[in-house]
Design an enzyme around this catalytic site. Structure first.
Site, PDB file in Angstrom:
ATOM      1  N   HIS A 191      -2.244   7.498  -3.208  1.00 54.07           N
ATOM      2  CA  HIS A 191      -3.381   6.583  -3.045  1.00 54.07           C
ATOM      3  C   HIS A 191      -3.793   6.475  -1.573  1.00 54.07           C
ATOM      4  O   HIS A 191      -4.975   6.590  -1.242  1.00 54.07           O
ATOM      5  CB  HIS A 191      -3.024   5.201  -3.596  1.00 54.07           C
ATOM      6  CG  HIS A 191      -4.057   4.150  -3.294  1.00 54.07           C
ATOM      7  ND1 HIS A 191      -5.299   4.137  -3.883  1.00 54.07           N
ATOM      8  CD2 HIS A 191      -4.031   3.083  -2.444  1.00 54.07           C
ATOM      9  CE1 HIS A 191      -6.000   3.114  -3.416  1.00 54.07           C
ATOM     10  NE2 HIS A 191      -5.258   2.450  -2.542  1.00 54.07           N
ATOM     11  N   TYR A 235       0.892  -1.172   0.000  1.00 58.00           N
ATOM     12  CA  TYR A 235       0.000   0.000   0.000  1.00 58.00           C
ATOM     13  C   TYR A 235       0.923   1.212   0.000  1.00 58.00           C
ATOM     14  O   TYR A 235       0.906   2.008   0.905  1.00 58.00           O
ATOM     15  CB  TYR A 235      -0.841  -0.097   1.284  1.00 58.00           C
ATOM     16  CG  TYR A 235      -1.987   0.853   1.471  1.00 58.00           C
ATOM     17  CD1 TYR A 235      -3.041   0.924   0.562  1.00 58.00           C
ATOM     18  CD2 TYR A 235      -2.057   1.654   2.611  1.00 58.00           C
ATOM     19  CE1 TYR A 235      -4.109   1.772   0.784  1.00 58.00           C
ATOM     20  CE2 TYR A 235      -3.129   2.497   2.841  1.00 58.00           C
ATOM     21  CZ  TYR A 235      -4.152   2.552   1.916  1.00 58.00           C
ATOM     22  OH  TYR A 235      -5.221   3.383   2.148  1.00 58.00           O
ATOM     23  N   GLU A 289      -1.676  -1.582 -10.449  1.00 59.21           N
ATOM     24  CA  GLU A 289      -0.480  -1.918  -9.680  1.00 59.21           C
ATOM     25  C   GLU A 289       0.553  -2.566 -10.598  1.00 59.21           C
ATOM     26  O   GLU A 289       0.252  -2.995 -11.699  1.00 59.21           O
ATOM     27  CB  GLU A 289      -0.808  -2.914  -8.550  1.00 59.21           C
ATOM     28  CG  GLU A 289      -1.869  -2.417  -7.586  1.00 59.21           C
ATOM     29  CD  GLU A 289      -1.937  -3.207  -6.281  1.00 59.21           C
ATOM     30  OE1 GLU A 289      -0.938  -3.873  -5.927  1.00 59.21           O
ATOM     31  OE2 GLU A 289      -2.987  -3.150  -5.632  1.00 59.21           O
TER      32      GLU A 289
HETATM   33 MN    MN Z   1      -4.055  -3.583  -3.913  1.00 54.02          MN
END
Ligand code: MN
Length: 415
Positions: free
Chosen positions: A132, A127, A200
């Site tokens: 984000h 993360y 991602e």
């Molecule tokens: Mn993710």
């Protein structure tokens, strides 16, 4: 070395240039799975190339090229895998190459079936994009508490589900889930109403560690074989209800898609750049010396059924706050072992501007606004029969290295 030296024609905008040479697992109509490399719009069959003996001085067991996964090949170590890559580059730019004798070494990518390139024993998702994490934090907790107190001190992550990772081109069914609708008194069971993507990349572990062993950050890059694009599908309504207090669970495990070609770290080396400055200073075991990040352009498109695609986000891997070496050093600092083929997701990669956000959650700000597609239709999240397409490539001084794409269609729920 340039594309024009290569005796296979390579389009100027091809992701699969002579500088790339990514590894994948393919089959054609009458043969079993085996290793190939992508070059232009072709696949070079490494199993057949190995039979010519050009890798013999590397002392490689040829069965690694006919394995159904890249794992045994990756396990040879970077010295050998990169030597294979360099030999391929040499042959493909040699006008007298033995590989020009006969056409059986090559096949068109459109004639081949691609397969999951790695056996993924474990999958971890981080993360690590500050944009984000901040956006999600603002939506869920407000601007004052957007980042949790730990966020700038460690790369936050969770252990994901490896069994449901598949490759580009495989459809996925809208998941059923338990959700708590706004203002409802009891949870309900039904199809998720908020299916979302997460833009991602993932890195593939290239070297085993033993239980109890830690990977020092200065050695961490030796343990990273290469990268793929990763769509970490997320059911936001399910996630919102289930995530407290242990984090992502069924909202994530219904599917994740990766691109079929693994781009090596050697191919990405020309695109290293400085990353964001980390403030406050991180603990010594997380201090990374050198150019921390990679400049890789990323984009997401939605293609509705029977309509052309619309690019809805353009982001870049260079924005990451925590890099891969920091993620791996952190992952192993408690002695947790990793294996060749383990996949580590970056976390959603959002940029600073609103058109660079890496999820619908952020692009529509939790469903408060809509994304308008070229056919005039609007999206808050992903509709049935929409195909989500992610692409990524790096360019510098006319050298282009890319990942191709990862695409997947959302089918209606089984009900
Ligand atoms: Mn993710």
């Amino acid at each position: 070395m340039t594309n024009s030296n290569c005796w296979i024609p390579i389009a100027e905008n091809s992701d699969f240039s002579i500088h790339n040479i990514p590894f994948g697992i393919f089959s054609d109509s009458d043969t079993t799975k085996r290793i190939g490399i992508a070059i232009g719009d072709q696949i070079l069959d490494l199993a057949k190339v190995a039979e010519t003996g050009i890798f013999d001085d590397l002392n490689i067991d040829k069965t690694v090229f006919t394995n159904e996964f890249l794992n045994p090949f990756i396990d040879l170590g970077k010295a050998k895998t990169n030597a294979v890559r360099q030999k391929i580059q040499k042959e493909l730019t040699d006008a007298n190459s033995i590989l020009k004798e006969g056409t059986h070494f090559l096949l068109a990518q459109k004639e081949a079936t691609m397969h999951l390139p790695i056996f993924i024993r474990d999958y971890t998702d981080f993360y690590s994009s500050i944009e984000h994490a901040t956006n999600v934090g603002v939506m869920f907790r407000g601007p004052e508490n957007a980042l949790m107190p730990n966020w700038k001190h460690l790369p936050v992550g969770y252990h994901g589900r490896a069994s449901s990772i598949t490759i580009s081109g495989h459809d996925v069914r809208r998941p059923m889930g338990q959700t708590m609708p706004p203002d409802a008194e009891k949870p309900v069971y039904g199809p998720s109403k908020r299916v979302d993507f997460e833009l991602e990349t993932g890195f593939v572990v290239g070297k085993n560690t033993q239980l109890g062993e830690t990977v020092n950050i200065s050695d961490a890059e030796d343990y990273i074989f290469g990268k793929v694009l990763l769509n970490d599908w997320s059911a936001r309504d399910v996630q919102k209800w289930e995530y407290i207090p242990l984090g992502p669970f069924l909202a994530k495990s219904f599917a994740s898609h990766i691109s079929p070609w693994v781009v090596t770290m050697e191919a990405l080396a020309p695109f290293r750049i400085e990353g964001p400055k980390q403030e406050p200073e991180v603990l010594p075991y997380l201090v990374f010396e050198g150019a921390k990040n990679y400049d890789i352009n990323l984009e997401v498109a939605i293609e509705p059924e029977n309509a052309s695609e619309t690019v809805i986000s353009r982001s870049n891997f260079k924005y990451m706050y925590w890099n891969m070496a920091q993620q791996l050093a952190h992952h192993t600092m408690n002695g947790c072992n990793v294996h060749v083929g383990d996949l580590m997701g970056s976390g959603t990669i959002s940029g600073k501007s609103e058109d660079s956000y890496g999820s619908m959650l952020e692009l529509t700000w939790g469903g408060k606004k809509s994304v308008v597609l070229n056919d005039g239709s609007e999206r808050k999240f992903i509709n049935d029969n929409d195909t989500v397409i992610m692409r990524g490539h790096a360019v510098k001084d006319s050298i282009r290295v890319g990942f191709g794409e990862v695409r997947a269609k959302i089918l209606p729920a089984k009900g």
